[in-house]
Scaffold this active site. Sequence first.
Site, PDB file in Angstrom:
ATOM      1  CG  ASN A   1     -11.143  43.236  31.447  1.00 24.19           C
ATOM      2  OD1 ASN A   1     -10.413  42.481  32.101  1.00 24.19           O
ATOM      3  ND2 ASN A   1     -12.331  42.860  30.995  1.00 24.19           N
TER       4      ASN A   1
ATOM      5  CE  LYS B   1     -11.789  41.444  27.618  1.00 28.73           C
ATOM      6  NZ  LYS B   1     -12.682  41.239  26.487  1.00 28.73           N
TER       7      LYS B   1
ATOM      8  CD  GLU C   1     -14.589  38.456  27.820  1.00 28.20           C
ATOM      9  OE1 GLU C   1     -13.771  38.518  28.745  1.00 28.20           O
ATOM     10  OE2 GLU C   1     -14.488  39.130  26.769  1.00 28.20           O
TER      11      GLU C   1
ATOM     12  CD  GLU D   1     -16.828  45.947  28.123  1.00 27.85           C
ATOM     13  OE1 GLU D   1     -15.732  46.464  27.864  1.00 27.85           O
ATOM     14  OE2 GLU D   1     -16.942  44.799  28.583  1.00 27.85           O
TER      15      GLU D   1
ATOM     16  CB  SER E   1     -13.195  46.992  18.984  1.00 24.42           C
ATOM     17  OG  SER E   1     -13.367  45.586  18.934  1.00 24.42           O
TER      18      SER E   1
ATOM     19  N   GLY F   1      -9.965  46.390  26.453  1.00 19.74           N
ATOM     20  CA  GLY F   1      -9.431  45.031  26.510  1.00 19.74           C
ATOM     21  C   GLY F   1      -8.085  44.956  25.806  1.00 19.74           C
ATOM     22  N   GLY F   2      -8.096  44.457  24.574  1.00 23.71           N
ATOM     23  CA  GLY F   2      -6.861  44.202  23.820  1.00 23.71           C
ATOM     24  C   GLY F   2      -5.867  45.359  23.825  1.00 23.71           C
TER      25      GLY F   2
HETATM   26  P1  13P Z   1     -11.659  44.696  23.550  1.00 24.91           P
HETATM   27  O1  13P Z   1     -11.203  46.110  23.811  1.00 24.91           O
HETATM   28  O2  13P Z   1     -10.537  43.739  23.353  1.00 24.91           O
HETATM   29  O3  13P Z   1     -12.701  44.641  22.493  1.00 24.91           O
HETATM   30  O4  13P Z   1     -12.379  44.208  24.907  1.00 24.91           O
HETATM   31  C1  13P Z   1     -13.354  44.985  25.473  1.00 24.91           C
HETATM   32  C2  13P Z   1     -13.678  44.427  26.798  1.00 24.91           C
HETATM   33  O5  13P Z   1     -14.311  43.386  26.911  1.00 24.91           O
HETATM   34  C3  13P Z   1     -13.193  45.147  27.985  1.00 24.91           C
HETATM   35  O6  13P Z   1     -13.807  44.672  29.133  1.00 24.91           O
END
Ligand code: 13P
Length: 256
Positions: A10, A12, A101, A171, A216, A237-238
Site C-alpha cells: 500500500n 498510500k 486512514e 491492521e 510496521s 506500507g512504508g
Molecule cells: P506501515 O507498514 O507503514 O506501518 O503501514 C501499514 C499500512 O497501513 C498498510 O496499509
Amino acid sequence: MARRAIVAANWKMNGDLALVDTMVSGLKSIKLQENVNVVICPSSPYLSALVVKAKAEKLNAAISIGAQNVSEHKNGAFTGEISTQMLQELSVKFVIIGHSERRSCYKETSTQIAHKVNAALIAGLTPILCIGESEAERATEQTETVLAAQLQPVIDEVGIEKFIDVVIAYEPVWAIGTGKTASSEMAQDTHQFIRQFLAQANESVAAKVPLLYGGSVNASNCEELFAQADIDGGLIGGASLQAEQFKIICSAAKGK
Ligand code: 13P
C-alpha cells in the site's frame, strides 16, 4: 495447500513514476514461494503506468495490481471518485477497502465499507478489507468487539459465502507507521479470533480466507509474523516503497 499467501504493497499517497519503474524492475527477478500472490497498490494516477510497465516487463503472473479505494456507486456525479468499472478496464484485480486512514480521515463507516466490498465483488475485483482497533480500544480490551463490529456489516451485506473471494487485512491502528509492530503472538491471537469469528458463520469459508497482518511490517520482522498459523501474509506500507526491502518481505511469504 488450502490457503494462499498474499503480500500487498500500500503505497498510500507516496511514490511517483520513478518508483513504478524501480519496483517493476526490482520484482522482475523475484523468486516467490508456492501459492503466493503479490499485489502492488499505487496511488490511482499511477495505476495505468504500473499496468503498462508490468505487462511490458512480463512480470510474474503471481504479481497483480490493486487500487487503494473504490466508490460504492456505479457512476455519476461523484467528483474525485473511482468506479469499479474504471478499475476493471485498467486490469486492476484487487482493491483495498476500509483502510483505517479512510475510516478516520474520510469518515467511512462500516456500512459504507460493506457497500464498497459488495460493489467490488460484483465487478470481480478482490477486496482487501481492512479492520483494526485503536490503541485506546486495545487498552480497554475492546479489540474483539471492534473487529466484530467492523466485520458483521460486511457479512450481512454480501453473505459469508462471498468471503471466499475476500482478503482481510488486520491492521492495529497503533501499529501503522509507528514502528510499533504487534508481537507475533498478539497478532496470531487476533488473527485466530478473526478466523473463529468467520467460522461461526461458515467454517469452510473461514479456513480459506487469507488473513494479512499490517502495521510496521519490515524485512526483519516479516518472517516471524508470516510463520504464525493464521497469518497469511501482510499489507505493507512504508517498507513497500523500497524495492529491495519489499522483495525480502514477498520472499518470506508462503501458502499454508
Ligand atoms: P506501515 O507498514 O507503514 O506501518 O503501514 C501499514 C499500512 O497501513 C498498510 O496499509
